[in-house]
Write a protein that holds these residues in place. Structure first.
Motif, PDB file in Angstrom:
ATOM      1  N   ASN A  17       0.831  -1.198   0.000  1.00 63.82           N
ATOM      2  CA  ASN A  17       0.000   0.000   0.000  1.00 63.82           C
ATOM      3  C   ASN A  17       0.873   1.258   0.000  1.00 63.82           C
ATOM      4  OD1 ASN A  17      -1.818   2.079   0.523  1.00 63.82           O
ATOM      5  ND2 ASN A  17      -3.029   0.862   1.942  1.00 63.82           N
ATOM      6  N   PRO A  18       1.144   1.823  -1.169  1.00 62.90           N
ATOM      7  CA  PRO A  18       1.992   3.018  -1.213  1.00 62.90           C
ATOM      8  C   PRO A  18       1.388   4.212  -0.476  1.00 62.90           C
ATOM      9  CG  PRO A  18       1.080   2.570  -3.378  1.00 62.90           C
ATOM     10  CD  PRO A  18       0.729   1.409  -2.501  1.00 62.90           C
ATOM     11  N   GLN A  19       0.059   4.316  -0.479  1.00 64.10           N
ATOM     12  CA  GLN A  19      -0.573   5.421   0.262  1.00 64.10           C
ATOM     13  C   GLN A  19      -0.272   5.311   1.752  1.00 64.10           C
ATOM     14  OE1 GLN A  19      -2.257   3.530  -2.035  1.00 64.10           O
ATOM     15  NE2 GLN A  19      -3.791   4.749  -3.096  1.00 64.10           N
ATOM     16  N   TYR A  20      -0.345   4.110   2.274  1.00 74.26           N
ATOM     17  CA  TYR A  20      -0.022   3.899   3.687  1.00 74.26           C
ATOM     18  C   TYR A  20       1.428   4.293   3.954  1.00 74.26           C
ATOM     19  CZ  TYR A  20       0.910   1.639   8.131  1.00 74.26           C
ATOM     20  OH  TYR A  20       1.291   1.416   9.424  1.00 74.26           O
ATOM     21  N   PHE A  21       2.341   3.830   3.101  1.00 74.69           N
ATOM     22  CA  PHE A  21       3.756   4.159   3.237  1.00 74.69           C
ATOM     23  C   PHE A  21       3.964   5.671   3.248  1.00 74.69           C
ATOM     24  CE2 PHE A  21       7.597   5.328   0.797  1.00 74.69           C
ATOM     25  CZ  PHE A  21       8.570   4.913   1.696  1.00 74.69           C
ATOM     26  N   MET A  22       3.332   6.367   2.317  1.00 74.52           N
ATOM     27  CA  MET A  22       3.505   7.820   2.213  1.00 74.52           C
ATOM     28  C   MET A  22       2.975   8.544   3.443  1.00 74.52           C
ATOM     29  SD  MET A  22       2.443   8.435  -1.735  1.00 74.52           S
ATOM     30  CE  MET A  22       3.047   7.316  -2.983  1.00 74.52           C
ATOM     31  N   LYS A  23       1.770   8.181   3.855  1.00 72.25           N
ATOM     32  CA  LYS A  23       1.154   8.860   4.998  1.00 72.25           C
ATOM     33  C   LYS A  23       1.884   8.576   6.305  1.00 72.25           C
ATOM     34  CE  LYS A  23      -3.528   8.722   3.145  1.00 72.25           C
ATOM     35  NZ  LYS A  23      -4.854   8.126   3.336  1.00 72.25           N
ATOM     36  N   ARG A  24       2.383   7.365   6.447  1.00 73.39           N
ATOM     37  CA  ARG A  24       2.994   6.945   7.717  1.00 73.39           C
ATOM     38  C   ARG A  24       4.476   7.309   7.810  1.00 73.39           C
ATOM     39  NH1 ARG A  24       3.922   5.712  12.407  1.00 73.39           N
ATOM     40  NH2 ARG A  24       3.894   3.649  13.316  1.00 73.39           N
ATOM     41  N   TYR A  25       5.193   7.260   6.665  1.00 77.09           N
ATOM     42  CA  TYR A  25       6.648   7.380   6.749  1.00 77.09           C
ATOM     43  C   TYR A  25       7.279   8.501   5.928  1.00 77.09           C
ATOM     44  CZ  TYR A  25       6.349   2.928   9.119  1.00 77.09           C
ATOM     45  OH  TYR A  25       6.034   1.939  10.013  1.00 77.09           O
ATOM     46  N   CYS A  26       6.550   9.069   4.979  1.00 81.66           N
ATOM     47  CA  CYS A  26       7.150  10.106   4.133  1.00 81.66           C
ATOM     48  C   CYS A  26       6.996  11.493   4.753  1.00 81.66           C
ATOM     49  CB  CYS A  26       6.542  10.092   2.738  1.00 81.66           C
ATOM     50  SG  CYS A  26       7.075   8.691   1.754  1.00 81.66           S
ATOM     51  N   VAL A  27       8.065  12.242   4.646  1.00 79.55           N
ATOM     52  CA  VAL A  27       8.114  13.620   5.140  1.00 79.55           C
ATOM     53  C   VAL A  27       8.381  14.520   3.943  1.00 79.55           C
ATOM     54  CG1 VAL A  27       9.450  15.205   6.578  1.00 79.55           C
ATOM     55  CG2 VAL A  27       8.956  12.909   7.390  1.00 79.55           C
ATOM     56  N   ILE A  28       7.672  15.636   3.901  1.00 78.09           N
ATOM     57  CA  ILE A  28       7.880  16.590   2.814  1.00 78.09           C
ATOM     58  C   ILE A  28       8.402  17.904   3.371  1.00 78.09           C
ATOM     59  CG2 ILE A  28       6.137  15.515   1.352  1.00 78.09           C
ATOM     60  CD1 ILE A  28       4.233  17.816   2.111  1.00 78.09           C
ATOM     61  N   GLN A  29       9.022  18.665   2.499  1.00 77.53           N
ATOM     62  CA  GLN A  29       9.575  19.970   2.891  1.00 77.53           C
ATOM     63  C   GLN A  29       8.548  21.047   2.557  1.00 77.53           C
ATOM     64  OE1 GLN A  29      12.721  20.525   4.370  1.00 77.53           O
ATOM     65  NE2 GLN A  29      11.896  22.567   4.663  1.00 77.53           N
ATOM     66  N   LEU A  71       4.972  12.062  -6.851  1.00 69.72           N
ATOM     67  CA  LEU A  71       5.806  11.195  -7.678  1.00 69.72           C
ATOM     68  C   LEU A  71       7.131  10.881  -6.998  1.00 69.72           C
ATOM     69  CD1 LEU A  71       5.052  12.589 -11.228  1.00 69.72           C
ATOM     70  CD2 LEU A  71       4.208  10.486 -10.179  1.00 69.72           C
ATOM     71  N   ALA A  72       7.678  11.832  -6.261  1.00 69.44           N
ATOM     72  CA  ALA A  72       8.903  11.565  -5.500  1.00 69.44           C
ATOM     73  C   ALA A  72       8.652  10.461  -4.471  1.00 69.44           C
ATOM     74  CB  ALA A  72       9.391  12.840  -4.811  1.00 69.44           C
ATOM     75  N   ALA A  73       7.509  10.505  -3.807  1.00 74.43           N
ATOM     76  CA  ALA A  73       7.166   9.469  -2.826  1.00 74.43           C
ATOM     77  C   ALA A  73       6.954   8.120  -3.510  1.00 74.43           C
ATOM     78  CB  ALA A  73       5.926   9.874  -2.037  1.00 74.43           C
ATOM     79  N   MET A  74       6.325   8.136  -4.699  1.00 72.62           N
ATOM     80  CA  MET A  74       6.146   6.882  -5.445  1.00 72.62           C
ATOM     81  C   MET A  74       7.492   6.311  -5.882  1.00 72.62           C
ATOM     82  SD  MET A  74       3.080   5.603  -5.813  1.00 72.62           S
ATOM     83  CE  MET A  74       3.264   4.511  -7.214  1.00 72.62           C
ATOM     84  N   ILE A  75       8.399   7.193  -6.307  1.00 72.16           N
ATOM     85  CA  ILE A  75       9.740   6.748  -6.698  1.00 72.16           C
ATOM     86  C   ILE A  75      10.446   6.094  -5.513  1.00 72.16           C
ATOM     87  CG2 ILE A  75      12.049   7.590  -7.316  1.00 72.16           C
ATOM     88  CD1 ILE A  75      10.572   9.662  -9.139  1.00 72.16           C
TER      89      ILE A  75
END
Length: 120
Positions: A17-29, A71-75
């Motif tokens: 689940n990429p959405q889960y990964f992004m919401k839980r672990y990705c940080v944006i500037q 797209l950066a998070a998907m990459i």
């Protein structure tokens, strides 16, 4: 549930689940608030679904929608799952491509060590 089972379940969620990964672990500037969690908008979630569903996508976009960040998070997600794949970033200008790569690096740097170890 043992701690090992919890880790396996978390890993399963990340891998599927990429959405889960992004919401839980990705940080944006963020330009004003600094590094913040990546909270996807509903239209961004739909884009992720389409990217997973189809191997070729055309996106008509305007500025400031957060699609390059998405797209950066998907990459990043794809790179973690696929150790032996090359990812090519093409843009109208080298600066635009470099900015996307920078976003990926910022997200990667803020990942927990156990997730980074998946990509090695």
């Amino acid at each position: 549930m043992t701690s090992n089972e919890v880790v396996k379940e978390e890993l399963r969620k990340i891998l599927t689940n990429p959405q889960y990964f992004m919401k839980r672990y990705c940080v944006i500037q963020h330009p004003l608030r600094g590094k913040i969690p990546f909270d996807l908008y509903p239209f961004q979630e739909k884009v992720v679904e389409q990217l997973q569903k189809f191997d070729k996508n055309i996106i008509l976009k305007s500025r400031q929608l957060g699609l390059s960040t998405l797209l950066a998070a998907m990459i990043l997600w794809y790179a973690i799952l696929n150790k032996d794949k090359n990812i090519l970033v093409i843009a109208t200008k080298q600066k635009v491509a470099a900015n996307l790569v920078k976003k990926v690096k910022i997200m990667y740097d803020k990942l927990p060590a156990w997730i980074k170890s998946l990509a090695v």
